[in-house]
Design a protein around this motif. Structure first.
Motif, PDB file in Angstrom:
ATOM      1  N   THR A  37      23.590   3.212  37.937  1.00 24.90           N
ATOM      2  CA  THR A  37      23.152   2.607  36.678  1.00 24.90           C
ATOM      3  C   THR A  37      24.045   3.064  35.533  1.00 24.90           C
ATOM      4  OG1 THR A  37      21.672   4.437  36.126  1.00 24.90           O
ATOM      5  CG2 THR A  37      20.761   2.651  37.502  1.00 24.90           C
ATOM      6  N   VAL A  38      23.971   2.348  34.426  1.00 25.86           N
ATOM      7  CA  VAL A  38      24.715   2.760  33.229  1.00 25.86           C
ATOM      8  C   VAL A  38      24.275   4.153  32.795  1.00 25.86           C
ATOM      9  CG1 VAL A  38      25.137   2.248  30.793  1.00 25.86           C
ATOM     10  CG2 VAL A  38      25.131   0.390  32.471  1.00 25.86           C
ATOM     11  N   GLU A  39      22.991   4.441  32.893  1.00 25.33           N
ATOM     12  CA  GLU A  39      22.483   5.750  32.489  1.00 25.33           C
ATOM     13  C   GLU A  39      23.068   6.865  33.361  1.00 25.33           C
ATOM     14  OE1 GLU A  39      20.619   2.986  32.816  1.00 25.33           O
ATOM     15  OE2 GLU A  39      20.422   2.736  30.638  1.00 25.33           O
ATOM     16  N   GLU A  40      23.215   6.616  34.641  1.00 24.13           N
ATOM     17  CA  GLU A  40      23.822   7.619  35.519  1.00 24.13           C
ATOM     18  C   GLU A  40      25.305   7.795  35.208  1.00 24.13           C
ATOM     19  OE1 GLU A  40      21.253   7.370  39.646  1.00 24.13           O
ATOM     20  OE2 GLU A  40      22.408   5.598  39.045  1.00 24.13           O
ATOM     21  N   ILE A  41      25.965   6.726  34.860  1.00 25.25           N
ATOM     22  CA  ILE A  41      27.378   6.820  34.483  1.00 25.25           C
ATOM     23  C   ILE A  41      27.513   7.554  33.155  1.00 25.25           C
ATOM     24  CG2 ILE A  41      29.403   5.466  33.815  1.00 25.25           C
ATOM     25  CD1 ILE A  41      28.489   3.378  35.925  1.00 25.25           C
ATOM     26  N   ILE A  42      26.577   7.334  32.235  1.00 24.56           N
ATOM     27  CA  ILE A  42      26.571   8.076  30.972  1.00 24.56           C
ATOM     28  C   ILE A  42      26.499   9.576  31.244  1.00 24.56           C
ATOM     29  CG2 ILE A  42      25.096   8.652  28.993  1.00 24.56           C
ATOM     30  CD1 ILE A  42      24.531   5.653  28.700  1.00 24.56           C
ATOM     31  N   SER A  43      25.652   9.968  32.176  1.00 30.33           N
ATOM     32  CA  SER A  43      25.526  11.386  32.516  1.00 30.33           C
ATOM     33  C   SER A  43      26.844  11.953  33.023  1.00 30.33           C
ATOM     34  CB  SER A  43      24.436  11.566  33.576  1.00 30.33           C
ATOM     35  OG  SER A  43      24.305  12.915  33.936  1.00 30.33           O
ATOM     36  N   ALA A  44      27.554  11.175  33.830  1.00 28.78           N
ATOM     37  CA  ALA A  44      28.852  11.623  34.348  1.00 28.78           C
ATOM     38  C   ALA A  44      29.908  11.678  33.252  1.00 28.78           C
ATOM     39  CB  ALA A  44      29.316  10.685  35.456  1.00 28.78           C
ATOM     40  N   MET A  45      29.799  10.795  32.291  1.00 29.02           N
ATOM     41  CA  MET A  45      30.802  10.643  31.240  1.00 29.02           C
ATOM     42  C   MET A  45      30.586  11.582  30.064  1.00 29.02           C
ATOM     43  SD  MET A  45      31.819   7.005  29.440  1.00 29.02           S
ATOM     44  CE  MET A  45      32.139   6.181  31.014  1.00 29.02           C
ATOM     45  N   ASN A  46      29.409  12.160  29.979  1.00 31.29           N
ATOM     46  CA  ASN A  46      29.039  12.989  28.837  1.00 31.29           C
ATOM     47  C   ASN A  46      30.043  14.119  28.617  1.00 31.29           C
ATOM     48  OD1 ASN A  46      27.309  13.556  26.694  1.00 31.29           O
ATOM     49  ND2 ASN A  46      26.159  15.051  27.891  1.00 31.29           N
ATOM     50  N   SER A  47      30.321  14.421  27.374  1.00 22.07           N
ATOM     51  CA  SER A  47      31.253  15.470  26.919  1.00 22.07           C
ATOM     52  C   SER A  47      32.714  15.042  26.971  1.00 22.07           C
ATOM     53  CB  SER A  47      31.075  16.787  27.686  1.00 22.07           C
ATOM     54  OG  SER A  47      31.687  16.747  28.971  1.00 22.07           O
ATOM     55  N   SER A  48      32.976  13.799  27.303  1.00 21.15           N
ATOM     56  CA  SER A  48      34.355  13.299  27.343  1.00 21.15           C
ATOM     57  C   SER A  48      34.761  12.709  25.995  1.00 21.15           C
ATOM     58  CB  SER A  48      34.510  12.235  28.437  1.00 21.15           C
ATOM     59  OG  SER A  48      34.169  12.760  29.708  1.00 21.15           O
ATOM     60  N   ASP A  49      36.052  12.794  25.697  1.00 19.03           N
ATOM     61  CA  ASP A  49      36.616  12.193  24.483  1.00 19.03           C
ATOM     62  C   ASP A  49      37.318  10.876  24.780  1.00 19.03           C
ATOM     63  OD1 ASP A  49      35.963  14.526  22.888  1.00 19.03           O
ATOM     64  OD2 ASP A  49      37.678  15.504  23.849  1.00 19.03           O
ATOM     65  N   ALA A  50      37.680  10.670  26.034  1.00 21.42           N
ATOM     66  CA  ALA A  50      38.423   9.471  26.426  1.00 21.42           C
ATOM     67  C   ALA A  50      38.122   9.166  27.882  1.00 21.42           C
ATOM     68  CB  ALA A  50      39.920   9.671  26.234  1.00 21.42           C
ATOM     69  N   VAL A  51      38.319   7.905  28.249  1.00 20.45           N
ATOM     70  CA  VAL A  51      38.073   7.439  29.619  1.00 20.45           C
ATOM     71  C   VAL A  51      39.317   6.724  30.130  1.00 20.45           C
ATOM     72  CG1 VAL A  51      36.702   5.876  31.060  1.00 20.45           C
ATOM     73  CG2 VAL A  51      35.594   7.168  29.214  1.00 20.45           C
ATOM     74  N   ILE A  52      39.709   7.045  31.340  1.00 23.70           N
ATOM     75  CA  ILE A  52      40.736   6.278  32.053  1.00 23.70           C
ATOM     76  C   ILE A  52      40.061   5.638  33.259  1.00 23.70           C
ATOM     77  CG2 ILE A  52      42.856   6.372  33.428  1.00 23.70           C
ATOM     78  CD1 ILE A  52      43.751   8.722  31.689  1.00 23.70           C
ATOM     79  N   PHE A  53      40.135   4.307  33.334  1.00 26.77           N
ATOM     80  CA  PHE A  53      39.563   3.595  34.476  1.00 26.77           C
ATOM     81  C   PHE A  53      40.685   3.258  35.441  1.00 26.77           C
ATOM     82  CE2 PHE A  53      38.029   0.104  37.006  1.00 26.77           C
ATOM     83  CZ  PHE A  53      36.683   0.387  37.196  1.00 26.77           C
ATOM     84  N   ALA A  54      40.699   3.966  36.576  1.00 29.14           N
ATOM     85  CA  ALA A  54      41.731   3.746  37.596  1.00 29.14           C
ATOM     86  C   ALA A  54      41.112   3.454  38.948  1.00 29.14           C
ATOM     87  CB  ALA A  54      42.636   4.977  37.692  1.00 29.14           C
ATOM     88  N   ALA A  55      39.870   2.971  38.932  1.00 27.64           N
ATOM     89  CA  ALA A  55      39.138   2.746  40.178  1.00 27.64           C
ATOM     90  C   ALA A  55      39.393   1.354  40.735  1.00 27.64           C
ATOM     91  CB  ALA A  55      37.640   2.939  39.937  1.00 27.64           C
ATOM     92  N   GLY A  56      39.114   1.212  42.010  1.00 30.06           N
ATOM     93  CA  GLY A  56      39.202  -0.085  42.667  1.00 30.06           C
ATOM     94  C   GLY A  56      38.427  -0.050  43.963  1.00 30.06           C
ATOM     95  N   SER A  57      37.963  -1.207  44.387  1.00 27.10           N
ATOM     96  CA  SER A  57      37.167  -1.263  45.613  1.00 27.10           C
ATOM     97  C   SER A  57      38.018  -1.083  46.864  1.00 27.10           C
ATOM     98  CB  SER A  57      36.421  -2.596  45.687  1.00 27.10           C
ATOM     99  OG  SER A  57      37.330  -3.684  45.618  1.00 27.10           O
ATOM    100  N   GLY A  58      39.320  -1.310  46.724  1.00 34.28           N
ATOM    101  CA  GLY A  58      40.216  -1.113  47.866  1.00 34.28           C
ATOM    102  C   GLY A  58      40.417  -2.373  48.678  1.00 34.28           C
ATOM    103  N   GLY A  59      41.533  -2.435  49.385  1.00 38.72           N
ATOM    104  CA  GLY A  59      41.903  -3.635  50.123  1.00 38.72           C
ATOM    105  C   GLY A  59      41.083  -3.885  51.375  1.00 38.72           C
ATOM    106  N   SER A  60      40.327  -2.882  51.828  1.00 46.48           N
ATOM    107  CA  SER A  60      39.577  -3.041  53.080  1.00 46.48           C
ATOM    108  C   SER A  60      38.166  -3.564  52.854  1.00 46.48           C
ATOM    109  CB  SER A  60      39.504  -1.698  53.816  1.00 46.48           C
ATOM    110  OG  SER A  60      38.813  -0.741  53.033  1.00 46.48           O
ATOM    111  N   THR A  61      37.772  -3.749  51.599  1.00 45.51           N
ATOM    112  CA  THR A  61      36.425  -4.236  51.311  1.00 45.51           C
ATOM    113  C   THR A  61      36.448  -5.734  51.043  1.00 45.51           C
ATOM    114  OG1 THR A  61      36.660  -3.755  48.949  1.00 45.51           O
ATOM    115  CG2 THR A  61      35.759  -2.015  50.343  1.00 45.51           C
ATOM    116  N   GLY A  62      35.250  -6.322  50.991  1.00 45.75           N
ATOM    117  CA  GLY A  62      35.145  -7.756  50.739  1.00 45.75           C
ATOM    118  C   GLY A  62      35.052  -8.071  49.259  1.00 45.75           C
TER     119      GLY A  62
END
Length: 214
Positions: free
Chosen positions: A56-81
Motif C-alpha cells: 500500500t501507499v502507507e507501507e511505502i511511506i513507512s519505507a520512504m520516511n526520513s528520506s530527502d530524495a527518491v530514485i526509482f530504478a525498479a522494474g518487474s523484469g523481463g521474465s514476468t508478464g
C-alpha cells in the motif's frame, strides 16, 4: 542528502547504491523485496528497508520516511508478464510518487526508457513495458515533485566510459549501466535538471558536460 533507492537490487540499482554509499555528499537507504537482500546490504554497512511496490501507499511511506530524495530504478523484469509490468513499472511507480508527495519529499529521479515519451519510437517487442513507462512518466510530470526523468537506451553490462550523449530525443543506442547510474546520481544535485527529461546513450561528452547542456 538522504536518498532512497527503489529497485536497489536491480543491476542499475546496485550501481546507484554503490555510488551513493561511496559518496561524501549523500547517504543511501536501499529498498529491496527480500530479507536476504537486506542482510547482504547490512553486512556491507548499507542501510536498507524491505518493502514491495505492490504494498500500500502507507507501507511505502513507512519505507520512504526520513528520506530527502527518491530514485526509482525498479522494474518487474523481463521474465514476468504484462500484469507485473502494470503493477510494478506503472502502479508501483505512481504509488511511490504519492508517498513522496505525502511525506513532503520533493526530489525524485526516474529511471525510464529511451523514447518512452514518443509512442512512434517504442520497441515493438516491449510495448507493455513502454506503455507503463510512458504513463508513469506522465504522472510524474503532472506531480508536484522536483523530478528528473532519465531515459537510457539499451543497457550494457560493461565498464562505463564516462562518455555519454544526452538530449530530448536520441536515436536508438546503448549505454553501460555504470554510466546510467553515474548520470542519475549526478543529476540529484543539479538544479537545472529539475523538471527535465532526456534520452541517454553512450557518446563523446563527459557526464558533467552532457548534463550541463540539457
Amino acid at each position: 542528502m538522504n536518498v532512497l533507492v527503489i529497485g536497489a537490487n536491480g543491476q542499475v540499482g546496485q550501481n546507484i547504491v554503490n555510488l551513493l554509499h561511496d559518496s561524501e555528499q549523500h547517504s543511501v537507504k536501499a529498498m529491496v523485496r527480500k530479507e536476504e537482500q537486506a542482510a547482504e546490504l547490512s553486512n556491507r554497512g548499507i542501510e536498507s528497508v524491505v518493502a514491495s511496490l505492490e504494498d500500500t501507499v502507507e507501507e511505502i511511506i513507512s519505507a520512504m520516511n526520513s528520506s530527502d530524495a527518491v530514485i526509482f530504478a525498479a522494474g518487474s523484469g523481463g521474465s514476468t508478464g504484462s500484469d507485473k509490468t502494470l503493477l510494478v513499472d506503472l502502479d508501483g511507480a505512481v504509488k511511490t510518487m504519492e508517498a513522496a508527495e505525502k511525506l513532503g519529499i520533493k526530489r525524485y529521479v526516474m529511471l525510464s526508457a529511451l523514447q518512452a515519451h514518443n509512442r512512434e519510437k517504442w520497441n515493438e517487442a516491449l510495448l507493455p513495458y513502454y506503455a507503463a513507462k510512458h504513463y508513469a512518466d506522465k504522472n510524474l510530470e503532472a506531480s508536484s515533485l522536483d523530478y528528473t526523468i532519465v531515459r537510457p537506451g539499451g543497457l550494457l553490462n560493461e565498464a562505463g566510459t564516462g562518455q555519454v550523449a544526452i538530449a530530448e530525443n536520441l536515436e536508438r543506442g546503448s549505454v553501460p549501466r555504470e554510466d546510467v547510474a553515474k548520470v542519475i546520481v549526478a543529476v540529484l544535485s543539479i538544479d537545472h535538471s529539475i523538471r527535465r527529461s532526456f534520452d541517454l546513450i553512450s557518446g563523446d561528452k563527459s557526464i558533467e558536460t552532457a548534463i550541463s547542456s540539457i
